[in-house]
Design a protein around this motif. Structure first.
Motif, PDB file in Angstrom:
ATOM      1  N   TYR A  47     -25.781  54.677  28.034  1.00  0.00           N
ATOM      2  CA  TYR A  47     -25.674  54.346  29.265  1.00  0.00           C
ATOM      3  C   TYR A  47     -24.459  53.210  29.420  1.00  0.00           C
ATOM      4  CZ  TYR A  47     -28.891  57.406  30.982  1.00  0.00           C
ATOM      5  OH  TYR A  47     -29.667  58.579  31.387  1.00  0.00           O
ATOM      6  N   LEU A  48     -24.271  52.219  28.551  1.00  0.00           N
ATOM      7  CA  LEU A  48     -23.504  51.236  28.334  1.00  0.00           C
ATOM      8  C   LEU A  48     -21.977  51.775  28.604  1.00  0.00           C
ATOM      9  CD1 LEU A  48     -24.034  48.209  28.909  1.00  0.00           C
ATOM     10  CD2 LEU A  48     -23.852  48.137  26.326  1.00  0.00           C
ATOM     11  N   PRO A  49     -21.728  52.790  27.504  1.00  0.00           N
ATOM     12  CA  PRO A  49     -20.603  53.490  27.512  1.00  0.00           C
ATOM     13  C   PRO A  49     -20.210  54.191  28.864  1.00  0.00           C
ATOM     14  CG  PRO A  49     -21.716  54.061  25.704  1.00  0.00           C
ATOM     15  CD  PRO A  49     -22.470  53.476  26.441  1.00  0.00           C
ATOM     16  N   MET A  50     -21.209  54.446  29.709  1.00  0.00           N
ATOM     17  CA  MET A  50     -20.597  55.178  31.109  1.00  0.00           C
ATOM     18  C   MET A  50     -20.123  54.232  31.982  1.00  0.00           C
ATOM     19  SD  MET A  50     -24.164  57.471  32.047  1.00  0.00           S
ATOM     20  CE  MET A  50     -24.584  58.641  30.642  1.00  0.00           C
ATOM     21  N   GLY A  51     -20.539  52.645  31.730  1.00  0.00           N
ATOM     22  CA  GLY A  51     -19.950  51.772  32.458  1.00  0.00           C
ATOM     23  C   GLY A  51     -18.629  51.719  32.375  1.00  0.00           C
ATOM     24  N   GLY A  52     -17.994  51.892  31.016  1.00  0.00           N
ATOM     25  CA  GLY A  52     -16.920  51.628  30.541  1.00  0.00           C
ATOM     26  C   GLY A  52     -15.754  52.810  31.238  1.00  0.00           C
ATOM     27  N   ILE A  53     -16.521  53.764  32.181  1.00  0.00           N
ATOM     28  CA  ILE A  53     -15.508  54.586  32.628  1.00  0.00           C
ATOM     29  C   ILE A  53     -14.532  53.924  33.726  1.00  0.00           C
ATOM     30  CG2 ILE A  53     -16.737  56.744  32.422  1.00  0.00           C
ATOM     31  CD1 ILE A  53     -17.959  56.643  34.768  1.00  0.00           C
ATOM     32  N   ILE A  54     -14.764  52.786  34.208  1.00  0.00           N
ATOM     33  CA  ILE A  54     -14.015  52.106  35.060  1.00  0.00           C
ATOM     34  C   ILE A  54     -12.644  51.885  34.487  1.00  0.00           C
ATOM     35  CG2 ILE A  54     -15.739  50.957  36.424  1.00  0.00           C
ATOM     36  CD1 ILE A  54     -15.098  48.268  34.811  1.00  0.00           C
ATOM     37  N   MET A  55     -12.613  51.897  32.993  1.00  0.00           N
ATOM     38  CA  MET A  55     -11.205  51.906  32.378  1.00  0.00           C
ATOM     39  C   MET A  55     -10.235  52.860  32.797  1.00  0.00           C
ATOM     40  SD  MET A  55     -12.514  51.290  28.812  1.00  0.00           S
ATOM     41  CE  MET A  55     -11.248  51.620  27.772  1.00  0.00           C
ATOM     42  N   ALA A  56     -10.927  54.204  33.289  1.00  0.00           N
ATOM     43  CA  ALA A  56      -9.997  55.128  33.849  1.00  0.00           C
ATOM     44  C   ALA A  56      -9.018  54.962  34.903  1.00  0.00           C
ATOM     45  CB  ALA A  56     -10.743  56.551  34.006  1.00  0.00           C
ATOM     46  N   PHE A  57      -9.781  53.848  35.677  1.00  0.00           N
ATOM     47  CA  PHE A  57      -8.777  53.215  36.906  1.00  0.00           C
ATOM     48  C   PHE A  57      -8.064  52.094  36.517  1.00  0.00           C
ATOM     49  CE2 PHE A  57     -12.722  55.341  37.769  1.00  0.00           C
ATOM     50  CZ  PHE A  57     -12.359  56.522  38.402  1.00  0.00           C
ATOM     51  N   GLN A  58      -7.844  51.952  35.172  1.00  0.00           N
ATOM     52  CA  GLN A  58      -7.161  50.648  34.849  1.00  0.00           C
ATOM     53  C   GLN A  58      -6.047  50.871  33.799  1.00  0.00           C
ATOM     54  OE1 GLN A  58     -10.298  48.028  32.875  1.00  0.00           O
ATOM     55  NE2 GLN A  58     -10.561  47.005  35.026  1.00  0.00           N
ATOM     56  N   ASN A  59      -5.127  50.064  33.764  1.00  0.00           N
ATOM     57  CA  ASN A  59      -4.054  50.037  32.741  1.00  0.00           C
ATOM     58  C   ASN A  59      -4.668  49.085  31.816  1.00  0.00           C
ATOM     59  OD1 ASN A  59      -2.031  50.165  31.161  1.00  0.00           O
ATOM     60  ND2 ASN A  59      -0.474  49.007  32.438  1.00  0.00           N
ATOM     61  N   TYR A  60      -5.738  49.780  31.047  1.00  0.00           N
ATOM     62  CA  TYR A  60      -6.584  48.898  30.093  1.00  0.00           C
ATOM     63  C   TYR A  60      -5.793  48.382  28.826  1.00  0.00           C
ATOM     64  CZ  TYR A  60     -10.382  47.529  27.080  1.00  0.00           C
ATOM     65  OH  TYR A  60     -11.214  46.839  26.330  1.00  0.00           O
ATOM     66  N   LYS A  61      -5.732  46.956  28.780  1.00  0.00           N
ATOM     67  CA  LYS A  61      -5.280  46.311  27.471  1.00  0.00           C
ATOM     68  C   LYS A  61      -6.304  45.483  27.030  1.00  0.00           C
ATOM     69  CE  LYS A  61      -1.084  47.173  28.363  1.00  0.00           C
ATOM     70  NZ  LYS A  61      -0.904  48.666  28.868  1.00  0.00           N
ATOM     71  N   VAL A 110     -13.383  56.782  24.555  1.00  0.00           N
ATOM     72  CA  VAL A 110     -12.926  55.442  24.457  1.00  0.00           C
ATOM     73  C   VAL A 110     -13.766  54.527  25.047  1.00  0.00           C
ATOM     74  CG1 VAL A 110     -10.859  54.026  25.347  1.00  0.00           C
ATOM     75  CG2 VAL A 110     -10.588  56.537  25.227  1.00  0.00           C
ATOM     76  N   PRO A 111     -14.587  54.623  25.916  1.00  0.00           N
ATOM     77  CA  PRO A 111     -15.612  53.579  26.434  1.00  0.00           C
ATOM     78  C   PRO A 111     -16.603  53.465  25.153  1.00  0.00           C
ATOM     79  CG  PRO A 111     -15.245  55.049  28.201  1.00  0.00           C
ATOM     80  CD  PRO A 111     -14.386  55.550  27.111  1.00  0.00           C
ATOM     81  N   PHE A 112     -16.865  54.522  24.454  1.00  0.00           N
ATOM     82  CA  PHE A 112     -17.849  54.456  23.409  1.00  0.00           C
ATOM     83  C   PHE A 112     -17.536  53.852  22.233  1.00  0.00           C
ATOM     84  CE2 PHE A 112     -20.428  55.831  19.873  1.00  0.00           C
ATOM     85  CZ  PHE A 112     -21.728  56.036  20.213  1.00  0.00           C
ATOM     86  N   TYR A 113     -16.179  54.000  22.108  1.00  0.00           N
ATOM     87  CA  TYR A 113     -15.389  52.988  21.036  1.00  0.00           C
ATOM     88  C   TYR A 113     -15.442  51.590  21.531  1.00  0.00           C
ATOM     89  CZ  TYR A 113     -11.834  51.303  17.786  1.00  0.00           C
ATOM     90  OH  TYR A 113     -11.226  50.699  16.913  1.00  0.00           O
ATOM     91  N   ILE A 114     -15.245  51.425  22.702  1.00  0.00           N
ATOM     92  CA  ILE A 114     -15.316  49.834  23.269  1.00  0.00           C
ATOM     93  C   ILE A 114     -16.663  49.269  23.089  1.00  0.00           C
ATOM     94  CG2 ILE A 114     -14.632  48.316  25.179  1.00  0.00           C
ATOM     95  CD1 ILE A 114     -12.141  49.702  24.275  1.00  0.00           C
ATOM     96  N   VAL A 115     -17.690  50.086  23.379  1.00  0.00           N
ATOM     97  CA  VAL A 115     -19.025  49.581  23.151  1.00  0.00           C
ATOM     98  C   VAL A 115     -19.265  49.352  21.807  1.00  0.00           C
ATOM     99  CG1 VAL A 115     -21.440  50.073  23.368  1.00  0.00           C
ATOM    100  CG2 VAL A 115     -20.003  50.470  25.405  1.00  0.00           C
TER     101      VAL A 115
END
Lengths: 296, 292
Positions: A26-40, B127-132
């Motif tokens: 579930y924590l990685p699912m939060g990371g999907i906002i990166m899809a809407f960013q130019n993540y650095k 990618v998000p998995f890697y970041i976590v």
């Protein structure tokens, strides 16, 4: 009786699993906002620039990413079809073997490759399918010119699909054999009395009794339409065959992890996850409706 | 009877022949690699080896067994397999018990069920998995090989379906006698569920032994690699740096034979547990497929 009503032990028992699910699903699912960013990486999630749907637009504009989606679809769909048809036929033929020892030995041998990893099998195949490898030496005996199975864009997909079917067809036969084991023997006896040949019995008893499970397996495979098999491709491909053999998962690995285009990589991953989820939900719904299949 | 007719007998001979051919095809690559591993460098390099060793030699195995990087990676693989399997078993066993209850007994059950099922059908992507993993400080840590794989919803379902098959009377009797749920689980359920625990252990062991991508992705130092990752880099990516070979040794031993030996040693544990696996996995595979 009071003890039975208490449910706190249930919550305690589930706690370790829920913590793991939270951290790694579930924590990685939060990371999907990166899809809407130019993540650095050095700016983090809160500091990176918001780009809206740019990553997705980019996905459909880039020629290489469209090719990758096409490759994925072609490889995955062909794998699904052959991994259904070949086990289906194999189960029917195996069902005709009446000596249990022979049948058991065949089963033992064909299930085996399923349990070996693609690293092991990739290592073996790279060696066997080389231009001067074992496979080409055998083909040479029949006068076939050497084929560069893993380095030729015309052959790579073929090699991938055949080797995947080779690895999995035995294992995929199991569900069909289970269905056949459940067929009422009196059906065959009755057909026998009526003078039906074995071929007719197969046509009218064996095959129809396998159809429900075939529908279930085929429907559930829908969820894999964008899953062309990362482990296999990653261990078999090389830059020579990126054109026909690169798939979404390997593309994400190279763009995001190797080239550092994190936002773009997340966007492709999200594109795949969302479509896969919709397909899985639809396929389970259909499997439930048509064949009464439930998993949970 | 149909199988006494001439036509069927002819079919039967061809059928068995064909099936045996397919079955042999499934292990020919393994036999080929085994034959190479026991052949001499010259024979292997000249591509003379088929399914039987040419100029028998165990040099490749000697070299492999003297490579400290290889032995180290085996130890890491064993450690991750043992620990990973133990953690998965404990967590799966505990979680499956409440999930096997009826909704009327355990009201929050459907919430938890969805939590598990949803994790199976949707994921955030690589990618998000890697970041976590990075934020949790697991990069370059041994635990990255163990912890993320702890919960496998498929195994939880396998276990809970087994629990459902245990007669309710057993549990009721225990509860009436004053045992709590924990006591019931460990005293009553544990002893009767050993076969399904074995099934889950085998699935988990095979998974851990075969996993290679996590090592490649999250571990930067090749000395921390488990065997599968080590093999991936040495054999598939042809990274020679961890082979530690002097030019003279290169002369003596061909890369082909050493690779073959390493591949075979990597597959060996799976081949050894395979007889047990085969007994159990059919149960796991057909589970849920043919039900009411």
């Amino acid at each position: 009786m009071k003890r039975m009503k208490k449910t706190w032990p249930f919550h305690v028992m589930l706690l370790p699993a829920v913590i793991c699910l939270f951290l790694f699903s579930y924590l990685p699912m939060g990371g999907i906002i990166m899809a809407f960013q130019n993540y650095k990486p050095w700016l983090g999630l809160s500091g990176s620039e918001w780009v809206g749907l740019d990553n997705f637009r980019y996905l459909f504009e880039r020629q290489d990413s469209m090719q990758v989606i096409l490759n994925t679809l072609v490889i995955a769909v062909l794998k699904i079809v052959f991994n259904l048809l070949i086990p289906f036929g194999f189960a029917i033929l195996l069902n005709e073997v009446r000596k249990t020892a022979v049948k058991g030995t065949i089963q033992t041998l064909v299930y085996l490759p399923h349990f070996l990893s693609w690293v092991i099998l990739g290592g073996i195949l790279i060696e066997m399918l080389a231009v001067d490898g074992f496979a080409n030496r055998i083909l040479g005996m029949f006068g076939v010119d050497p084929i560069f199975f893993l380095g030729d864009n015309n052959w790579f997909r073929f090699t991938v699909i055949i080797s995947d079917v080779w690895k999995e067809f035995g294992y995929n036969t199991i569900v069909f054999l289970a269905a056949l084991a459940g067929v009422n023997p009196t059906l065959y006896e009755a057909a026998e009395m009526d003078g039906a040949s074995r071929f007719r019995q197969t046509l009218h008893i064996t095959i129809p009794s396998m159809l429900p499970i075939t529908v279930v397996v085929g429907t559930l495979a829908l969820g894999n339409v964008l899953n062309a098999g990362f482990d296999q491709i990653f261990n078999l491909y090389n830059p020579l065959v990126y054109e026909k053999g690169d798939i979404i998962d390997t593309f994400v690995y190279r763009t995001a992890i190797i080239n550092g285009e994190m936002g773009f990589g997340t966007a492709i991953g999200l594109f795949k996850s969302v479509i896969s989820m919709i397909l899985i939900l639809v396929s389970y719904r259909m499997a439930y409706k048509w064949a009464g299949y439930r998993i949970f | 009877m149909y199988y006494k007719s001439l036509g069927y007998r002819v079919f039967n001979v061809f059928n068995i022949g064909f099936l045996i051919f397919l079955a042999v095809l499934c292990i020919v690559p393994l036999i080929h690699v085994l034959a190479i591993s026991f052949s001499s460098k010259a024979a292997a390099d000249a591509s003379l080896v088929g399914l039987w060793p040419v100029e028998f030699s165990i040099e490749a195995y000697k070299k492999t067994m003297n490579n400290p990087a290889f032995l180290r990676s085996i130890l890491i693989s064993v450690a991750r397999t043992v620990l990973g399997t133990a953690v998965t078993l404990a967590v799966t066993f505990l979680a499956a018990y409440p999930l096997s209850k009826d909704n009327s007994v355990f009201r929050s059950r459907s919430f938890y069920s969805w939590l598990f099922v949803f994790s199976m059908i949707f994921n955030g992507g690589l990618v998000p998995f890697y970041i976590v993993i990075q934020k949790l400080g697991l990069i370059n840590s041994f635990w990255v090989l163990v912890l993320p794989a702890t919960v496998n919803t498929f195994l939880v379902i396998l276990m809970l379906n087994f629990f459902r098959g245990i007669p309710k009377e057993l549990e009721e009797a225990a509860l009436i006698d004053g045992a709590g749920h924990f006591k019931t689980l460990f005293r009553i359920y544990l002893p009767v569920s050993l076969p399904s625990i074995a099934t889950i252990a085998l699935f988990s062991m095979v998974f851990h032994w075969n996993s290679w991508f996590d090592g490649l992705l999250y571990l930067n130092d090749s000395r921390d690699f488990p065997l599968a990752t080590f093999l991936q880099t040495v054999i598939i990516q042809r990274d020679m740096s961890s082979m530690s070979m002097s030019p003279q040794e290169m002369e003596l031993i061909s890369q082909t034979t050493v690779n073959a030996a390493q591949i075979f040693i990597g597959a060996l544990p799976i081949l050894l547990v395979y007889p047990f696996l085969q007994r159990f996995f059919v149960k796991g595979m057909t589970l849920g497929s043919v039900k009411e």
